[in-house]
Write an enzyme that holds these catalytic residues in place. Structure first.
Site, PDB file in Angstrom:
ATOM      1  N   GLY A  50       0.805  -1.217   0.000  1.00  0.00           N
ATOM      2  CA  GLY A  50       0.000   0.000   0.000  1.00  0.00           C
ATOM      3  C   GLY A  50       0.837   1.266   0.000  1.00  0.00           C
ATOM      4  O   GLY A  50       0.506   2.247  -0.678  1.00  0.00           O
ATOM      5  N   THR A  51       1.939   1.253   0.725  1.00  0.00           N
ATOM      6  CA  THR A  51       2.771   2.463   0.833  1.00  0.00           C
ATOM      7  C   THR A  51       3.298   2.860  -0.544  1.00  0.00           C
ATOM      8  O   THR A  51       3.225   4.030  -0.937  1.00  0.00           O
ATOM      9  CB  THR A  51       3.950   2.207   1.803  1.00  0.00           C
ATOM     10  N   ASN A 131      -8.101   3.417   8.786  1.00  0.00           N
ATOM     11  CA  ASN A 131      -7.407   2.314   9.435  1.00  0.00           C
ATOM     12  C   ASN A 131      -7.499   2.335  10.956  1.00  0.00           C
ATOM     13  O   ASN A 131      -7.101   1.384  11.603  1.00  0.00           O
ATOM     14  CB  ASN A 131      -5.930   2.304   9.009  1.00  0.00           C
ATOM     15  N   GLN A 159      -7.576  -0.607   3.424  1.00  0.00           N
ATOM     16  CA  GLN A 159      -8.385  -1.238   4.472  1.00  0.00           C
ATOM     17  C   GLN A 159      -9.734  -1.737   3.951  1.00  0.00           C
ATOM     18  O   GLN A 159     -10.459  -2.403   4.683  1.00  0.00           O
ATOM     19  CB  GLN A 159      -8.628  -0.253   5.629  1.00  0.00           C
ATOM     20  N   SER A 179      -3.382  -3.323  -0.683  1.00  0.00           N
ATOM     21  CA  SER A 179      -2.273  -4.079  -0.093  1.00  0.00           C
ATOM     22  C   SER A 179      -2.763  -5.470   0.286  1.00  0.00           C
ATOM     23  O   SER A 179      -3.793  -5.616   0.944  1.00  0.00           O
ATOM     24  CB  SER A 179      -1.774  -3.329   1.143  1.00  0.00           C
ATOM     25  N   HIS A 181      -1.722  -7.827   2.366  1.00  0.00           N
ATOM     26  CA  HIS A 181      -1.723  -8.390   3.724  1.00  0.00           C
ATOM     27  C   HIS A 181      -2.925  -7.942   4.554  1.00  0.00           C
ATOM     28  O   HIS A 181      -3.111  -8.388   5.671  1.00  0.00           O
ATOM     29  CB  HIS A 181      -0.395  -8.138   4.442  1.00  0.00           C
ATOM     30  N   CYS A 330       2.657   1.469  11.317  1.00  0.00           N
ATOM     31  CA  CYS A 330       3.824   2.141  10.767  1.00  0.00           C
ATOM     32  C   CYS A 330       4.303   3.296  11.644  1.00  0.00           C
ATOM     33  O   CYS A 330       5.433   3.719  11.546  1.00  0.00           O
ATOM     34  CB  CYS A 330       3.512   2.677   9.377  1.00  0.00           C
TER      35      CYS A 330
HETATM   36  N1  PLP Z   1      -2.911   2.790   3.827  1.00  0.00           N
HETATM   37  C1  PLP Z   1      -3.615   2.347   4.878  1.00  0.00           C
HETATM   38  C2  PLP Z   1      -4.986   2.890   5.116  1.00  0.00           C
HETATM   39  C3  PLP Z   1      -3.078   1.405   5.760  1.00  0.00           C
HETATM   40  O1  PLP Z   1      -3.796   0.989   6.797  1.00  0.00           O
HETATM   41  C4  PLP Z   1      -1.775   0.911   5.501  1.00  0.00           C
HETATM   42  C5  PLP Z   1      -1.157  -0.059   6.398  1.00  0.00           C
HETATM   43  O2  PLP Z   1      -1.632  -0.380   7.453  1.00  0.00           O
HETATM   44  C6  PLP Z   1      -1.076   1.392   4.384  1.00  0.00           C
HETATM   45  C7  PLP Z   1      -1.680   2.327   3.569  1.00  0.00           C
HETATM   46  C8  PLP Z   1       0.288   0.894   4.056  1.00  0.00           C
HETATM   47  O3  PLP Z   1       0.197  -0.380   3.470  1.00  0.00           O
HETATM   48  P1  PLP Z   1       1.459  -1.357   3.435  1.00  0.00           P
HETATM   49  O4  PLP Z   1       1.637  -1.853   4.835  1.00  0.00           O
HETATM   50  O5  PLP Z   1       1.080  -2.466   2.498  1.00  0.00           O
HETATM   51  O6  PLP Z   1       2.624  -0.579   2.940  1.00  0.00           O
END
Ligand code: PLP
Length: 360
Positions: A50-51, A131, A159, A179, A181, A330
């Site tokens: 996701g990042t 999230n 999410q 994402s 996971h 994070c």
């Molecule tokens: N965006 C949201 C809303 C998230 O909750 C998260 C991770 O928890 C991310 C982005 C980042 O995703 P990733 O962990 O796959 O980098």
């Protein structure tokens, strides 16, 4: 995923047979994902999660906007840092960024978005589902407003994907991040949906830039696993939702049964809960709007305890085998667990064991 980790090690970019077979598996996964979201296969770009998808969407849209003299970006104030940080970085590069406030229930109001759009707005980024409290945003309405004003719309659906039905023929988003996971797929895999027709030149340039660091999609097991997990998560959605909602109800009920909790009287009343100050008390945020019944990743149930720091409580619960987050995982680096534990009078040895910054 197993054959791609134990039998076929072919490079999907290669021309030899194992490579072609691996490439076929990637393309089949791409088609499956596209089908599940009612998108086209060529609109799915694989990422490491996701990042990367969020960062890529913001940078790509900002670059395209700047090229046509649009240097204003709107993001909601409750975005994940995977969106907030690139927005801040764009601000440092001379973009104007509006951080759109939300209601006390965490909702972005469509009229507030419309009022914030300016003639030079290039991109709006509002997450599909939050999230921390699980609030689902009216993304279809927000996307329609953007479309009406000729503004690109990105939604961080990290999410939401796998937990709600996403139909990209109805949701007029230009970019959507996912994402794996978050729906029990493998970690380190995700994708960015880029609407077909988004100035392909810009898109390709961004893709090529990405190519320099991560050429064609290489994570064959991850991509294959992600497609299978997304499909399974959506197929079992009703069964899973019923189960998780029941779990949530039971958690809430047991928390409510804690002796002396004045919270009992406040059950269901958002405003009353907000002003509740007595300690030790417990506040269970019953958002009246849609919330995600998500078993993983999302803290769909947001609970506050007065009189104790979240981090200290989190570590106490961890020692009891209960996994809780006090915000996005994070941002957990900001937490110094060993300091918290030491302050709680717990031995340095035990504190050390709970310190993720310590080797081992
Ligand atoms: N965006 C949201 C809303 C998230 O909750 C998260 C991770 O928890 C991310 C982005 C980042 O995703 P990733 O962990 O796959 O980098």
């Amino acid at each position: 995923m197993l054959p791609w980790m134990t039998e076929n090690f072919g490079n999907p970019s290669a021309l030899y047979e194992e490579g072609r077979t691996a490439r076929d598996a990637v393309e089949t996964a791409r088609e499956k994902i596209a089908h599940l979201l009612h998108a086209k296969a060529k609109e799915i770009y694989f990422t490491s999660g996701g990042t990367e998808a969020d960062n890529w969407a913001l940078q790509m849209a900002a670059a395209a906007g700047a090229r046509i003299g649009k240097k204003h970006i709107i993001v909601s104030a409750i975005e994940h840092h995977a969106v907030l940080n690139p927005a801040k970085s764009l601000e440092r590069q001379g973009f104007r960024v509006t951080y759109l406030p939300v209601t006390s229930e965490g909702l972005v109001l469509p009229e507030a978005l419309e009022a914030a759009i300016c003639p030079d707005t290039a991109l709006v980024s509002v997450m599909y589902a939050n999230n921390e409290v699980g609030t689902i945003q009216p993304v279809e309405e927000l996307a329609a407003i953007c479309r009406m004003h000729g503004v690109w719309f990105h939604t961080d659906a990290v999410q939401a994907a796998g937990h709600v039905e996403i139909d990209l023929t109805k949701l007029q988003a230009d970019f959507l991040s996912v994402s794996a996971h978050k729906f029990h797929g493998p970690k380190g895999c995700g994708f960015l949906y880029v609407k077909n027709g988004f100035r392909p030149r810009v898109c390709w340039r961004a893709a090529r830039r990405k190519k320099a660091s991560a050429p064609e999609p290489k994570n064959v097991p991850g991509i294959v696993g992600m497609a299978a997990a997304l499909e399974e998560s959506l197929i079992n959605r009703d069964k899973k939702d019923t189960f998780v909602l029941e779990l949530r109800r039971q958690v809430a009920e047991r928390l409510l049964s804690i002796e002396g909790s004045p919270f009992k009287r406040l059950w269901g009343s958002w405003r009353a809960m907000k002003v509740q100050q007595r300690a030790p008390t417990l506040r269970y945020d019953t958002c009246r709007y849609c919330r995600l019944p998500v078993p993983t990743g999302c803290a769909a149930t947001n609970i506050s305890f007065n009189g104790i720091e979240a981090e200290a409580l989190l570590l106490y619960l961890d020692m009891k085998g209960i996994s809780v987050s006090a915000g996005a995982a994070c941002s957990a680096g900001a937490l110094e667990p060993s300091h918290v534990l030491t302050a709680m009078g717990i031995s340095p040895e035990l504190a050390k064991r709970h310190d993720p910054h310590q080797p081992g």
